[in-house]
Write an enzyme that holds these catalytic residues in place. Structure first.
Site, mmCIF file in Angstrom:
data_model
loop_
_atom_site.group_PDB
_atom_site.id
_atom_site.type_symbol
_atom_site.label_atom_id
_atom_site.label_comp_id
_atom_site.label_asym_id
_atom_site.label_seq_id
_atom_site.Cartn_x
_atom_site.Cartn_y
_atom_site.Cartn_z
ATOM 1 N N SER A 10 -28.156 15.144 0.283
ATOM 2 C CA SER A 10 -28.829 14.417 1.357
ATOM 3 C C SER A 10 -29.851 15.266 2.087
ATOM 4 O O SER A 10 -30.639 14.757 2.879
ATOM 5 C CB SER A 10 -27.791 13.932 2.370
ATOM 6 O OG SER A 10 -27.175 15.057 2.999
ATOM 7 N N GLY A 11 -29.810 16.577 1.864
ATOM 8 C CA GLY A 11 -30.625 17.497 2.649
ATOM 9 C C GLY A 11 -29.809 18.172 3.727
ATOM 10 O O GLY A 11 -30.297 19.071 4.422
ATOM 11 N N GLY A 12 -28.553 17.761 3.869
ATOM 12 C CA GLY A 12 -27.660 18.349 4.866
ATOM 13 C C GLY A 12 -26.886 19.536 4.317
ATOM 14 O O GLY A 12 -26.899 19.829 3.118
ATOM 15 N N SER A 15 -23.615 18.769 1.540
ATOM 16 C CA SER A 15 -23.920 18.574 0.125
ATOM 17 C C SER A 15 -24.516 19.841 -0.493
ATOM 18 O O SER A 15 -24.293 20.126 -1.677
ATOM 19 C CB SER A 15 -24.863 17.386 -0.068
ATOM 20 O OG SER A 15 -26.032 17.517 0.711
ATOM 21 N N MET A 34 -30.960 10.723 -3.028
ATOM 22 C CA MET A 34 -31.102 9.280 -3.140
ATOM 23 C C MET A 34 -32.012 8.787 -2.019
ATOM 24 O O MET A 34 -31.632 8.828 -0.847
ATOM 25 C CB MET A 34 -29.733 8.599 -3.056
ATOM 26 C CG MET A 34 -28.729 9.099 -4.078
ATOM 27 S SD MET A 34 -27.109 8.300 -3.904
ATOM 28 C CE MET A 34 -27.487 6.653 -4.532
ATOM 29 N N CYS A 104 -22.269 1.902 1.559
ATOM 30 C CA CYS A 104 -23.162 2.865 0.925
ATOM 31 C C CYS A 104 -22.402 3.711 -0.094
ATOM 32 O O CYS A 104 -22.884 3.952 -1.206
ATOM 33 C CB CYS A 104 -23.815 3.748 1.983
ATOM 34 S SG CYS A 104 -25.089 4.852 1.316
ATOM 35 N N CYS A 202 -27.963 5.331 9.539
ATOM 36 C CA CYS A 202 -29.229 5.977 9.158
ATOM 37 C C CYS A 202 -30.428 5.039 9.206
ATOM 38 O O CYS A 202 -31.553 5.491 9.410
ATOM 39 C CB CYS A 202 -29.095 6.604 7.770
ATOM 40 S SG CYS A 202 -28.835 5.427 6.417
#
Length: 359
Positions: A10-12, A15, A34, A104, A202
């Site tokens: 996710s960019g976090g 992950s 994604m 999700c 989000c």
């Protein structure tokens, strides 16, 4: 041959560290972000930082480059719109309160991305969820377990995982705490080591209410109707049912002699029923669209601990499966504000029994 893993990134920080841990285990890893929507789709300027934004993709790509693994961005905007945003809107229109994170996970991360992993011949899909998976030899089943960190525990939003999915999913953070994860990321120089966790839904921009979002997306105005008591007495007028959820007290706009709360919402009659706090408590829950993990079927009444919302402490109850897709659960003690559309998730100690959608 090395096992292969498709990492949902996710960019976090969660992950990112998950990818690192899989690499350290000897897996051949590929990072995938994604892209679920465009910022302009939700009324944000294109360059604003938001989930699925250019900043998030850049962070994921940076971490992958640092680890020397490939990174791809897959566009799942159409699927996300149908499986998550439209479900969210339809739930509110029908007097329910949805949990879009569960949808999700079910339809995107472990639906679309899982299918992509199989198409690419990957052995596992890996995410940064705080949960654990183990295989029970005696039962011949994969089990979903709570994470060891109670502050980050996320098994509640994963109850829909099937045996096939659990066999090909890994959650590397299940035995770690969030401070440990950040420490690992900092040690390896990840750009997102101290990036804030996403807290809100989000696709709802900051400063926008759920009701505003629904009206913008549908182009509809939802008509006012009556606030009523449990015996049908009219107390005043509401702004439209999408503005309310069960258990709500603030924002009713009524001057009443005692505190009153939303007890139920009737989309057909366009009424919102109010009660005192005592009127919010009940012991019985019915759930449908069920998924069982530690067994194929509940053949007789079974003692479980259950949650009716994400951060609730589990409560003792007895569950009966009344047909292939329905659970009837009776709590030992009355529970407050059981809400249609939320998830009922059951536990046997640290093991997720299964769950369903409250109706």
């Amino acid at each position: 041959m090395k096992k292969t893993a498709l990492i949902a990134m996710s960019g976090g920080v969660d992950s990112s560290v998950s990818a690192l841990l899989m690499l350290e285990k000897g897996f051949t890893c590929t990072g995938v972000t994604m892209k679920l929507f465009n910022n302009e789709d939700i009324g944000l300027p294109i360059m604003d930082s938001k989930c699925c934004s250019l900043d998030d993709i850049a962070d994921a790509r940076s971490v992958c480059a640092k680890m020397g693994i490939e990174h791809y961005t897959f566009n799942y905007g159409d699927s996300f719109r149908t499986a998550v945003i439209d479900r969210f809107i339809n739930a509110y229109i029908n007097g329910q309160t949805p949990n879009p994170c569960i949808d999700c996970n079910r339809y995107l991360k472990f639906g679309e991305l899982f299918a992509k992993a199989q198409e690419l011949g990957c052995d596992y899909v890996v995410t940064g969820h705080y949960a654990r998976v183990k295989y029970d030899e005696e039962r011949g089943r994969y089990l979903l377990l709570k994470a060891l960190d109670p502050q980050k525990e996320q098994s509640y939003v994963l109850y829909s995982l099937t045996q096939e999915q659990l066999a090909h999913v890994q959650f590397p953070l299940g035995e770690l705490t969030k401070p440990q994860v950040r420490e690992i990321a900092e040690k390896h120089g990840f750009v997102n080591a101290h990036k804030h966790d996403s807290q809100d839904i989000c696709f709802i921009r900051e400063g926008t209410t759920y009701a505003d979002f629904i009206e913008q997306r549908t182009g509809r105005k939802f008509p006012p109707g009556n606030f009523i008591t449990t015996d049908g007495k009219v107390l005043g007028r509401h702004k439209g049912i999408i503005h309310y959820t069960v258990g709500q007290r603030k924002g009713l706009g009524l001057a009443l002699p005692e505190p009153m709360y939303v007890q139920s919402i009737d989309p057909v009659a366009n009424t919102v029923t109010l009660s005192t706090n005592a009127g919010l408590f009940t012991t019985t829950v019915t759930a449908t669209d069920i998924n069982l993990i530690d067994c194929d079927r509940i053949d007789k009444p079974r003692r479980v601990q259950a949650r009716i919302r994400y951060h609730q402490k589990e409560q003792w109850a007895t569950v009966t499966q009344t047909d292939d897709n329905t659970l009837q659960l009776e709590f030992d003690e009355p529970q407050r504000a059981i809400t249609k559309g939320q998830a009922l998730v059951m536990y046997d100690g640290e093991v997720v029994v299964g769950g369903g959608r409250i109706i």
